[in-house]
Design an enzyme around this catalytic site. Structure first.
Site, PDB file in Angstrom:
ATOM      1  N   ARG A  12       0.834  -1.217   0.000  1.00 29.13           N
ATOM      2  CA  ARG A  12       0.000   0.000   0.000  1.00 29.13           C
ATOM      3  C   ARG A  12       0.872   1.273   0.000  1.00 29.13           C
ATOM      4  O   ARG A  12       0.516   2.278   0.612  1.00 29.13           O
ATOM      5  CB  ARG A  12      -0.945   0.037   1.203  1.00 29.13           C
TER       6      ARG A  12
ATOM      7  N   SER B 281     -10.464  -0.838   3.569  1.00 26.11           N
ATOM      8  CA  SER B 281      -9.720  -0.962   4.825  1.00 26.11           C
ATOM      9  C   SER B 281      -9.271   0.428   5.266  1.00 26.11           C
ATOM     10  O   SER B 281      -8.635   1.128   4.487  1.00 26.11           O
ATOM     11  CB  SER B 281      -8.469  -1.817   4.638  1.00 26.11           C
TER      12      SER B 281
ATOM     13  N   GLU C 136      -4.510   3.530   6.204  1.00 26.70           N
ATOM     14  CA  GLU C 136      -4.196   3.320   4.788  1.00 26.70           C
ATOM     15  C   GLU C 136      -4.813   4.481   4.007  1.00 26.70           C
ATOM     16  O   GLU C 136      -4.292   4.904   2.975  1.00 26.70           O
ATOM     17  CB  GLU C 136      -4.822   1.987   4.358  1.00 26.70           C
TER      18      GLU C 136
HETATM   19  N1  EPU Z   1     -10.265 -10.743  10.582  1.00 23.47           N
HETATM   20  C1  EPU Z   1     -10.932 -10.805  11.790  1.00 23.47           C
HETATM   21  N2  EPU Z   1     -11.958  -9.918  11.990  1.00 23.47           N
HETATM   22  C2  EPU Z   1     -12.353  -9.035  11.060  1.00 23.47           C
HETATM   23  C3  EPU Z   1     -11.662  -8.969   9.823  1.00 23.47           C
HETATM   24  C4  EPU Z   1     -10.615  -9.857   9.606  1.00 23.47           C
HETATM   25  O1  EPU Z   1     -10.632 -11.599  12.649  1.00 23.47           O
HETATM   26  O2  EPU Z   1     -13.285  -8.263  11.322  1.00 23.47           O
HETATM   27  C5  EPU Z   1      -9.161 -11.698  10.350  1.00 23.47           C
HETATM   28  C6  EPU Z   1      -9.636 -13.042   9.852  1.00 23.47           C
HETATM   29  O3  EPU Z   1      -8.870 -14.039  10.470  1.00 23.47           O
HETATM   30  C7  EPU Z   1      -9.277 -13.043   8.389  1.00 23.47           C
HETATM   31  C8  EPU Z   1      -8.053 -12.157   8.351  1.00 23.47           C
HETATM   32  O4  EPU Z   1      -8.271 -11.192   9.378  1.00 23.47           O
HETATM   33  O5  EPU Z   1      -9.010 -14.323   7.942  1.00 23.47           O
HETATM   34  C9  EPU Z   1      -7.846 -11.460   7.041  1.00 23.47           C
HETATM   35  O6  EPU Z   1      -9.040 -10.799   6.672  1.00 23.47           O
HETATM   36  P1  EPU Z   1      -9.379 -10.453   5.133  1.00 23.47           P
HETATM   37  O7  EPU Z   1      -9.171 -11.633   4.281  1.00 23.47           O
HETATM   38  O8  EPU Z   1     -10.715  -9.796   5.100  1.00 23.47           O
HETATM   39  O9  EPU Z   1      -8.229  -9.455   4.729  1.00 23.47           O
HETATM   40  P2  EPU Z   1      -7.625  -8.179   5.437  1.00 23.47           P
HETATM   41  O10 EPU Z   1      -6.210  -8.478   5.763  1.00 23.47           O
HETATM   42  O11 EPU Z   1      -8.501  -7.712   6.547  1.00 23.47           O
HETATM   43  C10 EPU Z   1      -6.691  -7.203   3.213  1.00 23.47           C
HETATM   44  C11 EPU Z   1      -6.727  -5.914   2.471  1.00 23.47           C
HETATM   45  C12 EPU Z   1      -8.030  -5.759   1.725  1.00 23.47           C
HETATM   46  C13 EPU Z   1      -8.195  -6.927   0.765  1.00 23.47           C
HETATM   47  C14 EPU Z   1      -8.142  -8.227   1.561  1.00 23.47           C
HETATM   48  C15 EPU Z   1      -8.169  -9.459   0.681  1.00 23.47           C
HETATM   49  C16 EPU Z   1      -5.336  -4.427   3.761  1.00 23.47           C
HETATM   50  C17 EPU Z   1      -5.274  -3.257   4.665  1.00 23.47           C
HETATM   51  N3  EPU Z   1      -6.549  -4.808   3.391  1.00 23.47           N
HETATM   52  O12 EPU Z   1      -7.678  -7.120   4.236  1.00 23.47           O
HETATM   53  O13 EPU Z   1      -7.953  -4.581   0.952  1.00 23.47           O
HETATM   54  O14 EPU Z   1      -9.423  -6.849   0.060  1.00 23.47           O
HETATM   55  O15 EPU Z   1      -6.907  -8.278   2.319  1.00 23.47           O
HETATM   56  O16 EPU Z   1      -6.953  -9.574   0.031  1.00 23.47           O
HETATM   57  O17 EPU Z   1      -4.295  -4.956   3.383  1.00 23.47           O
HETATM   58  C18 EPU Z   1      -8.363  -2.245   1.031  1.00 23.47           C
HETATM   59  O18 EPU Z   1      -7.145  -2.108   0.952  1.00 23.47           O
HETATM   60  O19 EPU Z   1      -9.143  -1.262   1.078  1.00 23.47           O
HETATM   61  C19 EPU Z   1      -8.912  -3.581   1.089  1.00 23.47           C
HETATM   62  C20 EPU Z   1     -10.210  -3.835   1.249  1.00 23.47           C
END
Ligand code: EPU
Length: 338
Positions: free
Chosen positions: A164, A238, A334
């Site tokens: 990012r 995010s 972010e």
């Molecule tokens: N999780 C929780 N609670 C929550 C959300 C997530 O426990 O409320 C845990 C879960 O274990 C889940 C893990 O976090 O398995 C990862 O969650 P998720 O797959 O939703 O991905 P993220 O790391 O929260 C990132 C990106 C997203 C992108 C997704 C999928 C960042 C800051 N965000 O989110 O990007 O869509 O991975 O690749 O890196 C964005 O940048 O705006 C965005 C939406």
């Protein structure tokens, strides 16, 4: 030039924050941009460049000129047996470009389906999702230097892409207006379905031998099930980045909180799921005034309709403080806070 005056920016940011801009101008060509930058009156105004407005939180009015990047067009500029180079106007909608590439049977962008925002905003923060980042298919970009009005080309190395991150968020912040971005796409793509949820979704869809369209559809289904549609509920995806910590810190966290979610990145470093940290602090689904953390993804802050940017930012600070207090880990936004 049709300059709009004292205009609400509500339709121009996905958080739906109702702040005003002193002046607003649609930029649909380089000539148009040069004209705005040399205009006797406008050249003295502070400037803010906006694409899709999907990664900004407005906490105040813009006492200056907003330049809306609306430079359009998608064209193939080069091809060989394996690859196709596609040049897109920075004002094109990101998802439209992804859909165009899928129509052509080209791979490289399918995991980035449905990310809100414009093509030009993509490289600013090296957008990423489901195991793929923009830098993986990026070839080069052309940008106009605002002080000299020269057009400069940037390779991937020049952009200094990180998680990012890019040079445009740091040392070159507010110095360039991105005009075109060129991607190198593949005719025989190696699909990336390693991100757990994609494989699961493909199975659910009954697809055993997926193509680019199937992966795109799987990503669209996952995003729709987890992430609020900004047209329905204001948000900017995010709000925070996932923080990276030393392995040692991760081990200590794991000892105290066995369910902590983390992924190794480079040797000795682990990226923590900020969504998990925020959820553990009790914020997930909590409504605070006109804002809150989303019920299905704690990392996404939402505007329930009438929130001000300040209100959302205050909530973000409270969330950040509580994560520091409980886990000793700092999470950084972010989203660009204006
Ligand atoms: N999780 C929780 N609670 C929550 C959300 C997530 O426990 O409320 C845990 C879960 O274990 C889940 C893990 O976090 O398995 C990862 O969650 P998720 O797959 O939703 O991905 P993220 O790391 O929260 C990132 C990106 C997203 C992108 C997704 C999928 C960042 C800051 N965000 O989110 O990007 O869509 O991975 O690749 O890196 C964005 O940048 O705006 C965005 C939406």
């Amino acid at each position: 030039m049709p300059v709009e005056k004292n205009i609400s920016l509500k339709p121009y940011n996905t958080f739906g924050i109702d702040v005003k801009a002193k002046y607003l101008l649609n930029i649909d060509s380089t000539e148009n941009l040069r004209e705005a930058l040399t205009d006797d009156y406008l050249k003295h105004q502070d400037r803010l460049i906006l694409g899709g407005g999907s990664n900004i939180l407005f906490t105040r009015d813009v006492d200056g000129l907003v330049l809306l990047n609306r430079i359009s067009g998608i064209e193939i500029v080069r091809q060989d047996d394996q690859r196709v180079w596609v040049r897109a106007g920075a004002g094109e909608t990101w998802h439209d470009l992804v859909m165009w590439s899928i129509e052509q049977g080209l791979g490289g962008m399918e995991n980035l389906s449905l990310i809100p925002g414009s093509v030009g905003a993509g490289p600013m923060q090296n957008i990423g999702a489901y195991g793929v980042e923009l830098k993986d298919s990026f070839y080069e970009l052309e940008a106009l230097q605002l002080d000299t009005m020269d057009i400069r080309k940037f390779s991937a190395a020049d952009c200094k892409f990180g998680y990012r991150e890019s040079v445009f968020k740091h040392e070159l912040k507010n110095r360039f207006f991105i005009i075109h971005v060129t991607f190198c796409l593949s005719r025989n793509p190696q699909l990336n379905t390693s991100y757990g949820a994609i494989a699961q979704e493909l199975q659910h869809m009954g697809i055993t031998v997926p193509g680019v369209r199937d992966v795109s559809n799987a990503v669209i289904n996952i995003r729709r099930s987890k992430l609020p549609d900004p047209k329905v509920l204001g948000n900017a995806g995010s709000f925070f980045k996932n923080p990276e910590v030393d392995q040692q810190v991760f081990d200590q966290l794991k000892a105290a909180h066995p369910n902590v979610v983390g992924y190794p990145t480079i040797p000795g470093k682990v990226k923590l799921a900020a969504g998990w940290l925020i959820e553990q602090c009790g914020w997930k689904g909590k409504v605070v005034g006109h804002t809150g953390s989303h019920k299905d993804q704690a990392l996404v802050l939402v505007n329930y309709g009438e929130a001000t940017g300040k209100e959302i930012y205050e909530l973000a600070l409270k969330i950040r403080d509580s994560v520091i207090e409980k886990f000793g880990v700092r999470i950084d936004p972010e989203v660009n806070v204006y």
